[in-house]
Design an enzyme around this catalytic site. Sequence first.
Site, mmCIF file in Angstrom:
data_model
loop_
_atom_site.group_PDB
_atom_site.id
_atom_site.type_symbol
_atom_site.label_atom_id
_atom_site.label_comp_id
_atom_site.label_asym_id
_atom_site.label_seq_id
_atom_site.Cartn_x
_atom_site.Cartn_y
_atom_site.Cartn_z
ATOM 1 N NE ARG A 105 -2.833 0.892 6.778
ATOM 2 C CZ ARG A 105 -1.563 0.477 6.752
ATOM 3 N NH1 ARG A 105 -1.302 -0.790 6.555
ATOM 4 N NH2 ARG A 105 -0.583 1.328 6.922
ATOM 5 N N PRO A 106 -7.943 4.639 5.622
ATOM 6 C CG PRO A 106 -8.945 6.303 6.898
ATOM 7 C CD PRO A 106 -8.320 4.940 7.002
ATOM 8 C CG ASP B 228 -9.817 10.954 5.392
ATOM 9 O OD1 ASP B 228 -9.227 9.883 5.687
ATOM 10 O OD2 ASP B 228 -10.048 11.844 6.224
ATOM 11 N NE ARG C 247 -2.287 1.040 3.461
ATOM 12 C CZ ARG C 247 -3.552 1.088 3.063
ATOM 13 N NH1 ARG C 247 -4.184 -0.001 2.754
ATOM 14 N NH2 ARG C 247 -4.192 2.232 3.001
ATOM 15 C CB CYS D 228 -4.416 -3.922 4.955
ATOM 16 S SG CYS D 228 -3.690 -3.196 6.405
ATOM 17 C CB ILE E 198 -2.579 3.808 15.770
ATOM 18 C CG1 ILE E 198 -1.721 4.562 16.797
ATOM 19 C CG2 ILE E 198 -2.340 4.317 14.338
ATOM 20 C CD1 ILE E 198 -1.873 6.060 16.798
HETATM 21 C C1 EPZ Z 1 2.463 4.171 8.738
HETATM 22 O O1 EPZ Z 1 1.229 3.809 8.104
HETATM 23 C C2 EPZ Z 1 3.285 2.914 8.784
HETATM 24 N N1 EPZ Z 1 3.505 2.433 7.422
HETATM 25 C C3 EPZ Z 1 2.585 1.841 9.607
HETATM 26 O O2 EPZ Z 1 3.459 0.726 9.740
HETATM 27 C C4 EPZ Z 1 2.302 2.400 11.017
HETATM 28 O O3 EPZ Z 1 1.536 1.465 11.750
HETATM 29 C C5 EPZ Z 1 1.542 3.731 10.928
HETATM 30 O O4 EPZ Z 1 2.245 4.652 10.063
HETATM 31 C C6 EPZ Z 1 1.361 4.396 12.272
HETATM 32 O O5 EPZ Z 1 2.602 4.638 12.860
HETATM 33 C C7 EPZ Z 1 4.444 2.979 6.674
HETATM 34 O O6 EPZ Z 1 5.156 3.877 7.084
HETATM 35 C C8 EPZ Z 1 4.634 2.416 5.302
HETATM 36 P P1 EPZ Z 1 -1.122 6.742 9.253
HETATM 37 P P2 EPZ Z 1 0.248 4.930 7.565
HETATM 38 O O7 EPZ Z 1 -1.566 7.399 8.018
HETATM 39 O O8 EPZ Z 1 1.053 6.079 7.099
HETATM 40 C C9 EPZ Z 1 -5.765 7.560 10.211
HETATM 41 C C10 EPZ Z 1 4.174 -1.481 9.519
HETATM 42 O O9 EPZ Z 1 3.904 -2.490 10.178
HETATM 43 N N2 EPZ Z 1 -5.807 8.139 8.845
HETATM 44 O O10 EPZ Z 1 -0.161 7.411 10.160
HETATM 45 O O11 EPZ Z 1 -0.677 4.273 6.620
HETATM 46 C C11 EPZ Z 1 -5.593 6.048 10.144
HETATM 47 O O12 EPZ Z 1 -6.824 5.395 9.970
HETATM 48 C C12 EPZ Z 1 3.083 -0.515 9.115
HETATM 49 O O13 EPZ Z 1 5.322 -1.195 9.124
HETATM 50 C C13 EPZ Z 1 -6.988 8.736 8.432
HETATM 51 O O14 EPZ Z 1 -7.987 8.782 9.154
HETATM 52 O O15 EPZ Z 1 -0.534 5.290 8.880
HETATM 53 C C14 EPZ Z 1 -4.925 5.759 11.471
HETATM 54 O O16 EPZ Z 1 -5.885 5.664 12.468
HETATM 55 C C15 EPZ Z 1 1.724 -1.005 9.448
HETATM 56 N N3 EPZ Z 1 -7.023 9.277 7.156
HETATM 57 C C16 EPZ Z 1 -4.086 7.011 11.737
HETATM 58 O O17 EPZ Z 1 -4.596 8.025 10.864
HETATM 59 C C17 EPZ Z 1 -5.944 9.255 6.324
HETATM 60 O O18 EPZ Z 1 -6.041 9.798 5.214
HETATM 61 C C18 EPZ Z 1 -2.596 6.837 11.433
HETATM 62 O O19 EPZ Z 1 -2.426 6.350 10.105
HETATM 63 C C19 EPZ Z 1 -4.754 8.652 6.774
HETATM 64 C C20 EPZ Z 1 -4.705 8.094 8.041
#
Ligand code: EPZ
Length: 430
Positions: free
Chosen positions: A129-130, A132, A100, A124, A336
């Site tokens: 994993r939105p 937005d 992703r 996933c 998270i």
């Molecule tokens: C990164 O994912 C990491 N992946 C994840 O690691 C990690 O768990 C996560 O950050 C949190 O630390 C990579 O760096 C490739 P986020 P990411 O956007 O960027 C909400 C691993 O095991 N959100 O920080 O996808 C979301 O639902 C992986 O290596 C929205 O609401 O995570 C979540 O609750 C798994 N809207 C929070 O923010 C959005 O548009 C944090 O997600 C984006 C996110």
Amino acid sequence: MDKIKIIGGKPLFGKVYISGAKNTALPIICASLLTEEPVTVKNIPFLSDIKSLNNLLLQIGSQIEEKTEELNGHLTRTITYHTPQATSLVAPYDYVRKMRASYYVLGPLLARYGHVELSLPGGCAIGARPMDIHLSSLEQMGANIEIKNGYVVADIKGRLQGAHISFHSASVGATCNILMAAALAEGTTVIENAAKEPEIADLIDILNKMGAHIEGANTSTLTINGVEKLHGITHTIINDRIEAGSYAVAAAITKGRLELINANAEYLQTPLSILRKMGVKIEMTDSGFIVDAQNCTLQGHDVYTDYYPGFPTDLQAQFMALMCVSEGAAMITESIWENRFMHVPELMRMGANINVHGHASAIVRGVKKLSGAPVMSTDLRASFALILAGLAAEGETVVNRVYHLDRGYETLEEKFKAVGADIERIKESD
Ligand code: EPZ
């Protein structure tokens, strides 16, 4: 699909070399798309996620050259990415479905070429994993965004425009994407409630070296003064704090002593403080730190996952495995991701005593011993937690579906074997 077989019960002793950070390498590789000049990235880990992203860049039209080099005592990979002109502005479903973080091409391609088509990654195993925040931020910067046939189609006439953007969650992915987009935008972009993870500071570092003007690294307000062009550079990425934290738990759960070379304790202050409170000794060295749990009676401790510098969600499963064999009770709260307890039923098959309350909390009551069992990996970090449980358990554990581990832990069996673990990979054909 390969499996990993472990005979548990052996304390681990020795040195583990911590690799380059997967979650830093992924956005930094995509940052190379922002310039027509070559970008050389050192300390890239040998992981299937990197291979998947490289394949995507190849289909976009990047030239990729890689070599193996010794860096701080172990073999690492140096890769040069060169994209004089993209030949495709599409990130197809087959690439994004595998990995992703392919969505990191969104910001750079839109900023440099004014158009991009990205297959929406969807949810996933760990949550919905939105995207937005990524999309609404680009819209605030003037992009026209439509969802068509499962793809985000983004366009901008001329350059993206600087904007004042406030994130509703401190998203790592959105912070990276918008930083890259804003680096080439016209005018100033301010991101409020940006993520503060060390991976972001490393991305800011490389972007600034490429000629971007970004201020506020390590804080939640980032100011980006857009420039017209970026140039090529060489950058060494930081080491993987989650891999280091995972091996720190391996030392603790086996009551061993591991020296984690090239690990940065500064990035792990919250997890290391919990290990200390549990009775584990942590000692700093010139090149990393030592985790010593010999003769230690582990005491359970609560864990609450949060945005950095809080406790990382990517270490929650590993710490839960540790609490399973620690004295007393520990409350684990996942704040998270909405579905990140899938390791619980697997740990319970090994004899763990865990009660999950709703989606977010679990009480772990320590047991004297876990017993080996066949178990199933569900995601990257959950898989490592099962390896940890297997290392501590009596008898044989077979972890199925280890392709998850290959996505994020470099040469895992070799690293464990070198410190005395009885671990082997059973190839599908064996
Ligand atoms: C990164 O994912 C990491 N992946 C994840 O690691 C990690 O768990 C996560 O950050 C949190 O630390 C990579 O760096 C490739 P986020 P990411 O956007 O960027 C909400 C691993 O095991 N959100 O920080 O996808 C979301 O639902 C992986 O290596 C929205 O609401 O995570 C979540 O609750 C798994 N809207 C929070 O923010 C959005 O548009 C944090 O997600 C984006 C996110």
